[in-house]
Design a protein around this motif. Structure first.
Motif, mmCIF file in Angstrom:
data_model
loop_
_atom_site.group_PDB
_atom_site.id
_atom_site.type_symbol
_atom_site.label_atom_id
_atom_site.label_comp_id
_atom_site.label_asym_id
_atom_site.label_seq_id
_atom_site.Cartn_x
_atom_site.Cartn_y
_atom_site.Cartn_z
ATOM 1 N N TRP A 5 0.829 -1.200 0.000
ATOM 2 C CA TRP A 5 0.000 0.000 0.000
ATOM 3 C C TRP A 5 0.862 1.248 0.000
ATOM 4 O O TRP A 5 1.942 1.277 0.585
ATOM 5 N N GLY A 6 0.354 2.287 -0.653
ATOM 6 C CA GLY A 6 1.092 3.541 -0.743
ATOM 7 C C GLY A 6 0.817 4.474 0.432
ATOM 8 O O GLY A 6 0.149 4.092 1.407
ATOM 9 N N ASN A 7 1.282 5.695 0.304
ATOM 10 C CA ASN A 7 1.149 6.687 1.371
ATOM 11 C C ASN A 7 0.287 7.879 0.979
ATOM 12 O O ASN A 7 0.188 8.849 1.733
ATOM 13 N N LYS A 8 -0.330 7.834 -0.197
ATOM 14 C CA LYS A 8 -1.193 8.939 -0.613
ATOM 15 C C LYS A 8 -2.363 9.060 0.351
ATOM 16 O O LYS A 8 -3.053 8.079 0.623
ATOM 17 N N ARG A 9 -2.591 10.236 0.875
ATOM 18 C CA ARG A 9 -3.666 10.430 1.841
ATOM 19 C C ARG A 9 -4.998 10.577 1.118
ATOM 20 O O ARG A 9 -5.096 11.245 0.087
ATOM 21 N N LEU A 10 -6.013 9.934 1.664
ATOM 22 C CA LEU A 10 -7.377 10.084 1.167
ATOM 23 C C LEU A 10 -8.079 11.063 2.099
ATOM 24 O O LEU A 10 -8.289 10.763 3.282
ATOM 25 N N ASP A 11 -8.424 12.232 1.576
ATOM 26 C CA ASP A 11 -9.017 13.289 2.387
ATOM 27 C C ASP A 11 -10.521 13.045 2.525
ATOM 28 O O ASP A 11 -11.292 13.292 1.600
#
Length: 274
Positions: A245-251
């Protein structure tokens, strides 16, 4: 990768737990820890159990995050609110499964907890809602409870239309819904010995055979090491590699959630009339 047969894996999981229950209760078990052959069998059983269950929990966790991510894409068309700049139902489940791994996995589950909350969001029937909130909530239990409790909880989940494991998501497949439901019913009411008489994978079956030969367990194991489906499911699980899994934040903050003013057919008709 080949999909994992969830029915075979759940059946084997409960057989493993049946042995653990028999050993801890001394009912139906004649384990003599001071005997070398018994001690070696117990070590091998523990090694197998301590590999199998974490692998199973990891696969279920990845599956949970993926299917929650895919269900969230329905927000724009089937719910009164949606997350800005997130997928829509124009994209297929497979597209979301492929692309959503860039996100932080916990964010996806927490977004599900927020967006599937029926006290905040109105959903069309058969989409989202309370059942999916419970699925997202279950995913967030990983690491907070033991892997055994996590797996035991998740295998009983269902979504709005069927058993929870029918979405595939590149991890599991469910071949026979009725058979799966019967297994869930059986494990709730039967004695542990009954679960040892079901079919198992080759590695686990060898442990059962040794336990029978050494008279550690009462009764004769009826598993067949030549049953390809069960052995393949076992092998694939033991070789499972977790999703990266990546680290892109889901706002999913309130400022990034859009409320649809006219949601539902009656509201849309009213809006047109106005």
């Amino acid at each position: 990768m080949k999909l994992l047969n969830i029915y075979c894996l759940v059946q084997e999981f409960y057989a493993i737990e049946a042995i653990s229950a028999l050993l801890s209760s001394n009912q139906g078990s004649h384990l003599e820890p001071m005997r070398h052959s018994h001690s070696r069998w117990f070590r091998d059983f523990c090694d197998f159990r301590d590999t199998y269950i974490p692998k199973f929990a990891s696969a279920i966790y990845d599956y949970t995050v993926l299917v929650v991510a895919a269900e969230l894409r329905h927000c724009r068309s089937q719910a009164s609110q949606y997350i800005q700049d997130y997928y829509s139902s124009d994209q297929s489940r497979n597209d979301v499964y492929r692309d959503c791994t860039v996100y932080n996995k916990s964010d996806i589950l927490k977004a599900g907890l927020r967006m599937f909350d029926t006290e905040r969001v109105t959903w069309s029937s058969s989409f989202g809602g309370e059942k999916w909130k419970q699925i997202a909530k279950a995913g967030l239990l990983k690491g907070k409870v033991s892997d055994i409790i996590f797996v035991d909880h998740c295998v009983d989940l269902s979504h709005n239309c069927s058993i929870y494991f029918d979405k595939k998501a590149g991890i599991f497949f469910l071949e026979n819904l009725t058979q799966y439901k019967e297994l869930l019913d059986l494990k709730q009411v039967c004695e542990p010995q009954v679960l040892l008489r079901t079919r198992q994978g080759a590695q686990f079956n060898r442990l059962l055979f040794r336990a029978n030969t050494l008279h550690i367990l009462e009764g004769k194991a009826e598993g067949d090491p030549h049953l390809t489906d069960y052995s393949e499911a076992e092998t694939l699980l033991l070789d499972y590699r977790p999703v990266v899994w990546g680290n892109k934040r889901l706002d999913y903050s309130e400022s990034n959630i859009i409320t649809q003013q006219y949601f539902g057919s009656r509201d849309r008709e009213y809006a047109r009339a106005a």
